[in-house]
Design a protein around this motif. Structure first.
Motif, PDB file in Angstrom:
ATOM      1  N   GLU A 157     -33.214 -22.189  -2.651  1.00 38.15           N
ATOM      2  CA  GLU A 157     -32.316 -21.934  -1.524  1.00 38.15           C
ATOM      3  C   GLU A 157     -31.069 -22.782  -1.707  1.00 38.15           C
ATOM      4  O   GLU A 157     -31.143 -23.930  -2.181  1.00 38.15           O
ATOM      5  N   LEU A 158     -29.932 -22.204  -1.343  1.00 39.79           N
ATOM      6  CA  LEU A 158     -28.670 -22.943  -1.446  1.00 39.79           C
ATOM      7  C   LEU A 158     -27.732 -22.384  -0.385  1.00 39.79           C
ATOM      8  O   LEU A 158     -27.584 -21.166  -0.264  1.00 39.79           O
ATOM      9  N   GLY A 159     -27.124 -23.264   0.368  1.00 38.93           N
ATOM     10  CA  GLY A 159     -26.199 -22.748   1.364  1.00 38.93           C
ATOM     11  C   GLY A 159     -25.441 -23.860   2.055  1.00 38.93           C
ATOM     12  O   GLY A 159     -25.775 -25.051   1.930  1.00 38.93           O
ATOM     13  N   ALA A 160     -24.387 -23.451   2.767  1.00 39.69           N
ATOM     14  CA  ALA A 160     -23.559 -24.395   3.517  1.00 39.69           C
ATOM     15  C   ALA A 160     -22.618 -23.626   4.427  1.00 39.69           C
ATOM     16  O   ALA A 160     -22.390 -22.431   4.241  1.00 39.69           O
ATOM     17  N   LYS A 161     -22.070 -24.355   5.399  1.00 43.68           N
ATOM     18  CA  LYS A 161     -20.953 -23.834   6.179  1.00 43.68           C
ATOM     19  C   LYS A 161     -19.670 -24.349   5.542  1.00 43.68           C
ATOM     20  O   LYS A 161     -19.632 -25.476   5.031  1.00 43.68           O
ATOM     21  N   PHE A 162     -18.641 -23.536   5.612  1.00 46.16           N
ATOM     22  CA  PHE A 162     -17.349 -23.950   5.078  1.00 46.16           C
ATOM     23  C   PHE A 162     -16.535 -24.471   6.261  1.00 46.16           C
ATOM     24  O   PHE A 162     -15.950 -23.702   7.012  1.00 46.16           O
ATOM     25  N   HIS A 167     -14.239 -17.259   4.667  1.00 48.07           N
ATOM     26  CA  HIS A 167     -15.690 -17.321   4.572  1.00 48.07           C
ATOM     27  C   HIS A 167     -16.153 -18.451   5.493  1.00 48.07           C
ATOM     28  O   HIS A 167     -15.698 -19.582   5.370  1.00 48.07           O
ATOM     29  N   GLY A 168     -17.044 -18.148   6.437  1.00 50.08           N
ATOM     30  CA  GLY A 168     -17.513 -19.160   7.374  1.00 50.08           C
ATOM     31  C   GLY A 168     -18.725 -19.921   6.865  1.00 50.08           C
ATOM     32  O   GLY A 168     -18.785 -21.149   6.940  1.00 50.08           O
ATOM     33  N   ASP A 169     -19.680 -19.195   6.363  1.00 51.28           N
ATOM     34  CA  ASP A 169     -20.819 -19.852   5.721  1.00 51.28           C
ATOM     35  C   ASP A 169     -21.492 -18.874   4.781  1.00 51.28           C
ATOM     36  O   ASP A 169     -21.236 -17.665   4.818  1.00 51.28           O
ATOM     37  N   GLN A 170     -22.323 -19.421   3.929  1.00 47.39           N
ATOM     38  CA  GLN A 170     -23.038 -18.609   2.949  1.00 47.39           C
ATOM     39  C   GLN A 170     -24.340 -19.309   2.613  1.00 47.39           C
ATOM     40  O   GLN A 170     -24.375 -20.524   2.416  1.00 47.39           O
ATOM     41  N   ARG A 171     -25.388 -18.519   2.567  1.00 49.68           N
ATOM     42  CA  ARG A 171     -26.686 -19.090   2.180  1.00 49.68           C
ATOM     43  C   ARG A 171     -27.428 -18.077   1.323  1.00 49.68           C
ATOM     44  O   ARG A 171     -27.369 -16.877   1.579  1.00 49.68           O
ATOM     45  N   PHE A 172     -28.072 -18.559   0.295  1.00 51.39           N
ATOM     46  CA  PHE A 172     -28.893 -17.709  -0.565  1.00 51.39           C
ATOM     47  C   PHE A 172     -30.323 -18.212  -0.512  1.00 51.39           C
ATOM     48  O   PHE A 172     -30.571 -19.417  -0.619  1.00 51.39           O
ATOM     49  N   LEU A 188     -19.114 -24.149  -3.313  1.00 49.04           N
ATOM     50  CA  LEU A 188     -20.582 -24.061  -3.326  1.00 49.04           C
ATOM     51  C   LEU A 188     -21.113 -23.964  -4.766  1.00 49.04           C
ATOM     52  O   LEU A 188     -22.186 -24.499  -5.068  1.00 49.04           O
ATOM     53  N   MET A 237     -16.924 -20.219  -1.991  1.00 50.68           N
ATOM     54  CA  MET A 237     -17.959 -20.059  -3.004  1.00 50.68           C
ATOM     55  C   MET A 237     -17.671 -20.863  -4.264  1.00 50.68           C
ATOM     56  O   MET A 237     -18.586 -21.125  -5.042  1.00 50.68           O
TER      57      MET A 237
END
Lengths: 137, 131
Positions: free
Chosen positions: A80-85, B69-74, A62, A59
């Motif tokens: 919208e905002l997002g990604a894979k780590f 943490h694998g992924d996160q989306r808002f 991000l 995070m």
């Protein structure tokens, strides 16, 4: 909002921005975000669970994307905002990890929202997979 | 300990509400190198969605240090503003096992004091098996 930046035309490149992350930043972020996971602060614990060292919160990275999007879009509303780590951002005990955030302006959707396709790397290695932002700009 | 696959579909109790104060926003923004007096950073809702994740992990007796943490989306219905009181309600949407790790997919509805949805946060957590 006006569209003062011609760079927000579909297909335009977004000027890459770089951000440094230090261990002290991770300590401050842990407090501010409420994420006390020791893998972001304690080398011994990070190594013990099989990580290559202290890693940045996904995070955190991000959040840097959020800063880049704000800079490029004059703080447009993010819808919208997002990604894979996909790869850990290893933060050394001394010095910093340097994150580069670049991208391309995508298409405007039916709601008039603009997609930004991003690339987020550390030393040329992609650390976020499919990072995407959708903005009202 | 593997994550219980029968959790899929279960909604966990809402978190206690988190007040969005100018101070907490400024501290969050400053910790990622940003200015403290700008709009609420788009990743700020992680404060409440992470509280929901921690409640879930504590309920399942999962050690936080075993989690990455694998992924996160808002997805935002509206921007978060100072003065909001946010609550997150987490639902487990998937549990699968890959190479000794459990992959837990979650979706959290973040609501304001009136109960209106402000943002939906989806997250994947990777529970790392014995290393």
């Amino acid at each position: 909002m006006d569209h003062p930046m011609t760079t927000l035309q579909p297909g335009a490149a977004l000027e890459p921005l770089t951000f440094d992350i230090t261990r002290a930043d991770l300590v401050a972020y842990a407090a501010a975000s409420g994420d006390p996971n020791p893998i972001h602060q304690d080398e011994e614990i990070a190594l013990a669970v099989g990580l290559p060292g202290v890693i940045a919160h996904g995070m955190y990275t991000l959040a840097l994307v959020g800063r880049a999007v704000a800079a490029w879009t004059a703080e447009a509303e993010v819808v919208e905002l997002g990604a894979k780590f996909v790869a850990p951002v290893v933060v050394p005990a001394e010095g910093a990890a340097r994150v580069t955030v670049g991208g391309t302006v995508g298409e405007r959707n039916d709601d008039g929202l603009l997609a930004l396709a991003l690339q987020v790397t550390v030393d040329g290695t992609k650390v976020l997979g499919a990072p995407k932002a959708l903005v009202r700009a | 300990m593997p994550i219980d696959a029968t959790l899929v579909g279960r909604a966990f109790p809402p978190t206690t509400s988190v007040p969005v104060t100018a101070e907490s926003v400024a501290a969050f923004a400053a910790s990622v190198g940003g200015r403290g007096d700008g709009p609420v950073p788009p990743t700020y809702p992680i404060v409440v969605s992470f509280a929901a994740l921690q409640d879930f992990l504590a309920a399942e007796r999962v050690e936080l240090s075993r989690i990455v943490h694998g992924d996160q989306r808002f997805r935002y219905v509206r921007p978060v503003v100072v003065g909001d009181e946010l609550t997150a309600t987490l639902t487990v949407t998937g549990v699968r096992s890959i190479g000794g790790n459990d992959i837990v997919s979650t979706s959290s509805e973040i609501t304001d004091a009136s109960g209106a949805v402000v943002c939906t946060a989806t997250a994947t957590l990777v529970h790392r098996g014995g290393a």
